[in-house]
Design a protein around this motif. Structure first.
Motif, mmCIF file in Angstrom:
data_model
loop_
_atom_site.group_PDB
_atom_site.id
_atom_site.type_symbol
_atom_site.label_atom_id
_atom_site.label_comp_id
_atom_site.label_asym_id
_atom_site.label_seq_id
_atom_site.Cartn_x
_atom_site.Cartn_y
_atom_site.Cartn_z
ATOM 1 N N ILE A 35 -36.353 -30.881 0.111
ATOM 2 C CA ILE A 35 -35.437 -29.856 0.623
ATOM 3 C C ILE A 35 -35.675 -28.530 -0.109
ATOM 4 C CG2 ILE A 35 -33.006 -29.193 0.867
ATOM 5 C CD1 ILE A 35 -32.375 -32.245 0.918
ATOM 6 N N ARG A 36 -35.732 -27.450 0.659
ATOM 7 C CA ARG A 36 -35.873 -26.112 0.080
ATOM 8 C C ARG A 36 -34.568 -25.320 0.151
ATOM 9 N NH1 ARG A 36 -40.852 -24.519 -1.258
ATOM 10 N NH2 ARG A 36 -42.630 -25.717 -0.462
ATOM 11 N N ARG A 37 -33.797 -25.533 1.205
ATOM 12 C CA ARG A 37 -32.553 -24.795 1.401
ATOM 13 C C ARG A 37 -31.697 -25.563 2.401
ATOM 14 N NH1 ARG A 37 -36.886 -22.487 3.600
ATOM 15 N NH2 ARG A 37 -37.242 -21.331 1.687
ATOM 16 N N ARG A 38 -30.464 -25.147 2.538
ATOM 17 C CA ARG A 38 -29.551 -25.743 3.519
ATOM 18 C C ARG A 38 -28.567 -24.670 3.951
ATOM 19 N NH1 ARG A 38 -30.343 -26.045 -1.114
ATOM 20 N NH2 ARG A 38 -30.527 -28.280 -1.427
ATOM 21 N N ARG A 39 -27.781 -24.952 4.996
ATOM 22 C CA ARG A 39 -26.755 -24.018 5.470
ATOM 23 C C ARG A 39 -25.377 -24.602 5.181
ATOM 24 N NH1 ARG A 39 -29.018 -20.849 9.659
ATOM 25 N NH2 ARG A 39 -31.278 -20.769 9.368
ATOM 26 N N TRP A 40 -24.489 -23.757 4.683
ATOM 27 C CA TRP A 40 -23.109 -24.181 4.451
ATOM 28 C C TRP A 40 -22.162 -23.325 5.280
ATOM 29 C CZ3 TRP A 40 -22.438 -25.209 -1.548
ATOM 30 C CH2 TRP A 40 -23.100 -26.411 -1.871
ATOM 31 N N ALA A 41 -21.129 -23.953 5.792
ATOM 32 C CA ALA A 41 -20.144 -23.255 6.601
ATOM 33 C C ALA A 41 -19.405 -22.203 5.781
ATOM 34 C CB ALA A 41 -19.153 -24.257 7.185
ATOM 35 N N LYS A 42 -19.051 -21.119 6.449
ATOM 36 C CA LYS A 42 -18.218 -20.105 5.816
ATOM 37 C C LYS A 42 -16.786 -20.621 5.729
ATOM 38 C CE LYS A 42 -21.053 -16.317 7.624
ATOM 39 N NZ LYS A 42 -21.090 -15.131 8.520
ATOM 40 N N PRO A 43 -15.946 -20.009 4.894
ATOM 41 C CA PRO A 43 -14.572 -20.508 4.727
ATOM 42 C C PRO A 43 -13.785 -20.648 6.019
ATOM 43 C CG PRO A 43 -15.087 -18.929 2.997
ATOM 44 C CD PRO A 43 -16.243 -18.897 3.959
ATOM 45 N N ASP A 44 -14.086 -19.795 7.018
ATOM 46 C CA ASP A 44 -13.321 -19.870 8.262
ATOM 47 C C ASP A 44 -14.007 -20.714 9.330
ATOM 48 O OD1 ASP A 44 -15.432 -18.156 8.719
ATOM 49 O OD2 ASP A 44 -14.267 -16.685 9.851
ATOM 50 N N GLU A 45 -15.085 -21.417 8.986
ATOM 51 C CA GLU A 45 -15.781 -22.292 9.928
ATOM 52 C C GLU A 45 -15.412 -23.744 9.672
ATOM 53 O OE1 GLU A 45 -20.031 -20.446 11.230
ATOM 54 O OE2 GLU A 45 -19.879 -20.992 9.112
ATOM 55 N N ALA A 46 -15.077 -24.464 10.731
ATOM 56 C CA ALA A 46 -14.733 -25.878 10.637
ATOM 57 C C ALA A 46 -15.720 -26.691 11.464
ATOM 58 C CB ALA A 46 -13.306 -26.112 11.118
ATOM 59 N N THR A 47 -15.617 -28.002 11.352
ATOM 60 C CA THR A 47 -16.510 -28.893 12.093
ATOM 61 C C THR A 47 -16.456 -28.619 13.595
ATOM 62 O OG1 THR A 47 -16.340 -30.623 10.408
ATOM 63 C CG2 THR A 47 -16.997 -31.314 12.610
ATOM 64 N N SER A 48 -15.264 -28.398 14.139
ATOM 65 C CA SER A 48 -15.141 -28.181 15.579
ATOM 66 C C SER A 48 -15.832 -26.897 16.030
ATOM 67 C CB SER A 48 -13.675 -28.152 16.007
ATOM 68 O OG SER A 48 -12.999 -27.044 15.435
ATOM 69 N N ASP A 49 -15.865 -25.879 15.175
ATOM 70 C CA ASP A 49 -16.533 -24.630 15.533
ATOM 71 C C ASP A 49 -18.028 -24.862 15.728
ATOM 72 O OD1 ASP A 49 -14.180 -22.998 15.295
ATOM 73 O OD2 ASP A 49 -14.417 -23.095 13.119
ATOM 74 N N LEU A 50 -18.645 -25.593 14.799
ATOM 75 C CA LEU A 50 -20.065 -25.898 14.914
ATOM 76 C C LEU A 50 -20.317 -26.835 16.083
ATOM 77 C CD1 LEU A 50 -20.926 -26.428 11.136
ATOM 78 C CD2 LEU A 50 -21.287 -24.376 12.511
ATOM 79 N N ALA A 51 -19.442 -27.824 16.269
ATOM 80 C CA ALA A 51 -19.607 -28.789 17.361
ATOM 81 C C ALA A 51 -19.519 -28.097 18.719
ATOM 82 C CB ALA A 51 -18.556 -29.885 17.253
#
Length: 321
Positions: A35-51
């Motif tokens: 692994i070189r990098r990953r993405r993390w959700a911002k404080p106002d992003e939840a699982t349903s937003d990405l889904a």
């Protein structure tokens, strides 16, 4: 499988950033995980937003409207909240009609394959359309000091639309399996009915994700690899017949070893772990969508999906693109 989609947060987290609190650096992480990098959700992003974002992309690719869906399943072990189901939020966001069945599946990192199998069986013979999403926001449950887990995980969502077959595409076979005696290898101890969240559980860090990495690696080598071999054999397929192997992106080195043990040529394994890390139940559909949008998948290609992880559980699907 009529269309795929994915959604990854815009916030990129480097190995040095995630490794610092755990006392490790980029080279240590990359050499052990790929692994070189990953993405993390911002404080106002939840699982349903990405889904929902992944679902929109999959619907567009399939040429299906949200209002045409009769089924929405979200595979996740990091829901927005204990209730209501995250799938209900996603269905509403996508404009699914009144009466659309929507529910969550929690089989941790195998969840997407479990949900896909469920959708295929529920829709069989109905002529309806279903949306299957794998989505997780693991960054919210990681102990930043635990180098065994915090370095591995990213957030994301992947989705597919399923419905009446078009052209060559169809699902051939699925096998779901559980290894419940090993369930404590991966867990979040607190926050449920057995050990409700409390000031003490928070002080003790029991709401964090924990994993016995060494034993998980043994589990994959000794149980998952032989199970994949048996699944292919039962379907009259040799490892060399598989055009695309899409495994759960648990750890780059682990899945490279898994492909070798199964006998699938290295150049046929699709991988996204280098850029996105382990995105939990999202990793299989995110990787499938990555391959589809890169033009790597051709009509008639034979694809093997392999999810495995907490539970312990495993889900395998063989399909033609």
């Amino acid at each position: 499988m009529l269309g795929t989609g994915s959604a990854l947060p815009s916030h990129v987290v480097t190995n040095d950033e995630v490794g610092a609190p755990a006392g490790v650096d980029h080279e240590w992480i990359h050499s052990r995980t790929g692994i070189r990098r990953r993405r993390w959700a911002k404080p106002d992003e939840a699982t349903s937003d990405l889904a929902a974002a992944a679902g929109r992309a999959a619907l567009e690719a399939a040429g299906v409207r949200g209002g045409e869906l009769s089924l929405v399943i979200v595979a996740t072990s990091t829901p927005d909240s204990p209730q209501p189901p995250t799938a209900s939020t996603v269905a509403d966001a996508l404009g699914a009609g009144f009466g659309t069945t929507a529910f969550d599946v929690n089989a941790v990192c195998s969840g997407f394959v479990f949900a896909l199998s469920t959708a295929e069986r529920m829709l069989q013979g109905t002529g309806g359309y279903g949306l299957v999403v794998g989505a997780d926001v693991y960054s919210r449950i990681l102990d930043p000091r635990d180098r065994r887990s915090t370095i591995l995980f990213g957030d994301g969502a992947g989705a597919v639309v399923v419905g009446p077959a078009r052209g060559t595409g169809r699902l051939h076979s699925t096998r779901l399996a559980g290894f419940a005696a090993d369930r404590e290898l991966i867990q979040v101890p607190a926050g449920g009915s057995r050990l409700p969240a409390s000031p003490q559980t928070l002080r003790d860090g029991l709401h964090y994700f924990t994993m016995n990495g060494r034993e998980v690696r043994t589990f994959v080598a000794e149980k998952v690899a032989p199970a994949i071999g048996a699944f292919l054999d039962d379907n009259g397929v040799s490892p060399g017949d598989v055009d695309h192997f899409v495994p759960h992106q648990a750890n780059g080195r682990m899945v490279e070893d898994l492909a070798g043990r199964v006998g699938i040529p290295a150049d046929r394994m699709r991988a996204t772990f280098e850029e996105y890390g382990n995105t939990g139940s999202a990793s299989v559909p995110v990787t499938l969508d990555d391959a589809a949008r890169a033009g790597a998948l051709k009509d008639g290609d034979l694809i093997l999906l392999a999810g495995f992880g907490g539970g312990m559980a495993m889900g395998l699907t063989l399909l033609t693109w």
